[in-house]
Scaffold this active site. Structure first.
Site, short mmCIF file in Angstrom:
data_model
loop_
_atom_site.label_atom_id
_atom_site.label_comp_id
_atom_site.label_asym_id
_atom_site.label_seq_id
_atom_site.Cartn_x
_atom_site.Cartn_y
_atom_site.Cartn_z
N GLU A 94 34.26 45.12 24.55
CA GLU A 94 34.76 46.99 24.74
C GLU A 94 36.15 46.63 24.84
OE1 GLU A 94 30.86 48.98 27.20
OE2 GLU A 94 32.45 48.11 28.44
N CYS A 107 43.73 48.52 26.26
CA CYS A 107 43.36 47.71 27.19
C CYS A 107 42.23 46.77 26.52
CB CYS A 107 42.89 48.44 28.46
SG CYS A 107 41.80 47.16 29.52
N CYS A 114 32.74 36.91 30.64
CA CYS A 114 33.97 36.52 31.44
C CYS A 114 33.44 35.03 32.27
CB CYS A 114 34.39 37.42 32.60
SG CYS A 114 35.89 36.50 33.31
N CYS A 118 34.30 36.88 40.03
CA CYS A 118 34.98 38.09 40.68
C CYS A 118 33.90 38.76 41.18
CB CYS A 118 35.92 38.73 40.32
SG CYS A 118 37.39 37.79 39.51
N CYS A 121 33.50 42.68 40.28
CA CYS A 121 33.77 42.98 38.76
C CYS A 121 32.44 43.11 37.98
CB CYS A 121 34.80 42.10 38.37
SG CYS A 121 35.16 42.56 36.36
N GLY A 165 36.90 39.49 30.15
CA GLY A 165 37.63 37.96 30.06
C GLY A 165 38.63 37.59 30.72
N SER A 197 47.13 39.98 31.68
CA SER A 197 46.64 39.95 33.43
C SER A 197 45.74 38.72 33.62
CB SER A 197 45.99 41.23 33.61
OG SER A 197 45.45 41.21 34.80
N SER A 220 45.95 39.36 39.13
CA SER A 220 45.03 39.92 40.11
C SER A 220 44.84 39.21 41.42
CB SER A 220 43.59 39.98 39.42
OG SER A 220 43.86 40.62 37.89
N LEU A 221 45.63 39.75 42.36
CA LEU A 221 45.61 38.80 43.64
C LEU A 221 44.55 39.20 44.48
CD1 LEU A 221 47.45 36.89 44.87
CD2 LEU A 221 49.00 38.66 45.74
N HIS A 222 44.71 40.60 45.23
CA HIS A 222 43.52 41.21 45.87
C HIS A 222 43.51 40.66 47.22
CE1 HIS A 222 42.37 43.26 42.28
NE2 HIS A 222 41.60 42.21 41.81
N CYS A 339 38.89 49.78 35.24
CA CYS A 339 38.98 48.68 35.55
C CYS A 339 37.94 48.07 36.13
CB CYS A 339 40.13 48.32 36.75
SG CYS A 339 41.84 48.70 36.06
N1 SAH Z 1 40.47 38.32 33.93
C1 SAH Z 1 41.88 39.18 34.20
C2 SAH Z 1 41.83 40.32 33.18
C3 SAH Z 1 40.89 41.34 33.69
S1 SAH Z 1 41.84 42.46 34.32
C4 SAH Z 1 42.41 39.24 35.47
O1 SAH Z 1 41.57 39.08 36.55
O2 SAH Z 1 43.31 39.83 35.51
C5 SAH Z 1 40.69 43.62 35.23
C6 SAH Z 1 41.63 44.09 36.30
O3 SAH Z 1 40.67 45.02 37.05
C7 SAH Z 1 41.85 42.92 37.28
O4 SAH Z 1 43.09 43.08 38.05
C8 SAH Z 1 40.71 42.92 38.31
O5 SAH Z 1 40.84 42.31 39.33
C9 SAH Z 1 40.53 44.39 38.32
N2 SAH Z 1 38.95 44.73 38.78
C10 SAH Z 1 37.92 44.17 38.39
N3 SAH Z 1 36.96 44.59 39.02
C11 SAH Z 1 37.28 45.98 39.52
C12 SAH Z 1 36.95 47.15 39.93
N4 SAH Z 1 35.39 47.23 40.08
N5 SAH Z 1 37.54 48.11 40.41
C13 SAH Z 1 38.87 47.99 40.16
N6 SAH Z 1 39.61 46.94 39.60
C14 SAH Z 1 38.81 45.93 39.35
#
Ligand code: SAH
Length: 346
Positions: A94, A107, A114, A118, A121, A165, A197, A220-222, A339
């Site tokens: 997608e 995007c 992937c 995570c 996700c 991915g 990213s 993507s730190l979180h 996202c």
């Molecule tokens: N694998 C890469 C590219 C994916 S980017 C990465 O991790 O950066 C997708 C972004 O959306 C990342 O920042 C991810 O952490 C965030 N994301 C994933 N699931 C999400 C969700 N349910 N709600 C909001 N953001 C989310």
């Protein structure tokens, strides 16, 4: 049995020129075909109107153009467009077009499924089937550029590798795609308008710095606390925050370019003062800014967006420490285009 036809877009321009010379034609023919394949994004050899019929037939006999096909396109109430893209082997990825008042952002996906896990996700629930080829990444951008012109009357302005991915686990193909996107022989876009990213693969972040790439880096730190990050992003166990920090310091020393941290705040997971303080500390290692992303729920309710109070506390503390913070509202939620929601659901 017929021999398998080759993917013509796997050839470099030089290889294509050489091919024509071997056929007894002019090398220049290679340039013309190359332009059709990339700049003009031709879907078939028959589109190549300045090439003779015989030559087009000869190409048809030897090669295929594995162009992606937009299978379904959904439009959100907020203008966001989601494409389900069918690849030559039937797999689907997608990509999303996100319009705002001043820009349109594509995007794009870099892998089918992937390789990471995570927990928050939706894409992580799909098995990683394969990496996308450079042309499959390029085609997603072209498709969105066309939609942007059609629906919003302007070309695409930005690209984020935030679809399905982990781009750094398909680094070589992502780089080849970006080379084509930025080259005058492709779309001629500025690398400054492209953001890759990553969940943070330290070795590849260093390689990107060595390769002197010109696009932007988002991580993507979180969470900036290892125990917390490992619970929500299990691969943090393999690439802990200290390794990530070291790679980011290396990146900044070489590129002098700021890093963006993507950050979702969840209730009961990373919403305490301790979490905030750890983030502030992490942000001070290299010049950076924080994008707080709204959580997009994915079915099971295990994760919940934190309270407004927790969010405001994050924002106030970051600002007090002079760290730039943006809050990103989600787009396209009604069509599962936001996202973390990309999971080939429709
Ligand atoms: N694998 C890469 C590219 C994916 S980017 C990465 O991790 O950066 C997708 C972004 O959306 C990342 O920042 C991810 O952490 C965030 N994301 C994933 N699931 C999400 C969700 N349910 N709600 C909001 N953001 C989310």
């Amino acid at each position: 049995m017929a021999t398998k036809k080759k993917d013509i877009r796997a050839l470099t321009k030089t290889q294509l020129r050489d091919f024509f010379v071997k056929q007894g034609d002019k090398a220049f023919r290679g340039n013309q075909v190359y332009e059709w394949l990339w700049q003009k994004a031709a879907h078939t050899f028959d589109d190549m109107t300045n090439i003779s019929k015989e030559t087009r037939q000869m190409l048809e006999d030897n090669f295929v153009i594995n162009h992606i096909k937009v299978d379904t396109m959904q439009r959100s109430a907020d203008g966001t467009v989601k494409n389900a893209v069918r690849l030559h082997d039937g797999l689907i990825v997608e990509s999303v077009l996100i319009p705002t008042a001043t820009r349109t952002t594509a995007c794009v996906s870099s892998q089918v499924g992937c390789s990471l896990d995570c927990r928050f996700c939706a894409t992580a629930r799909l098995k990683r089937m394969r990496n996308l080829n450079p042309d499959e990444i390029y085609d997603q951008v072209v498709a969105i550029d066309n939609e942007s012109r059609l629906y919003f009357d302007r070309p695409l302005s930005n690209i984020v590798f935030m679809g399905m991915g982990e781009p750094l686990m398909n680094y070589n193909n992502v780089i080849k795609a970006i080379d084509k996107i930025t080259s005058e022989e492709g779309l001629g876009m500025s690398p400054k308008r492209i953001t890759v990213s990553t969940s943070g693969v330290p070795k590849i972040i260093k390689k990107m710095a060595d390769d002197d790439v010109k696009f932007n880096l988002a991580v993507s730190l979180h969470s900036a606390i290892d125990e917390v990050r490992t619970t929500i992003m299990p691969f943090n166990e393999t690439f802990p925050l200290n390794d990530l920090r070291e790679a980011l310091e290396y990146w900044y020393a070489k590129t002098k370019r700021k890093i963006s941290y993507e950050y979702v705040v969840w209730g009961g997971i990373n919403d305490t003062q301790k979490d905030i303080d750890a983030l502030v500390k992490f942000c001070k290692y290299v010049p950076s800014k924080v994008n707080i992303i709204e959580y997009n729920p994915i079915d099971d309710g295990e994760f919940q967006q934190a309270s407004n109070e927790a969010l405001e506390n994050y924002i106030a503390t970051l600002e007090k420490n002079r760290i730039v913070v943006n809050v990103r509202r989600s787009r396209g939620k009604d069509i599962d285009a936001a996202c973390g929601q990309l999971a080939n659901k429709s």
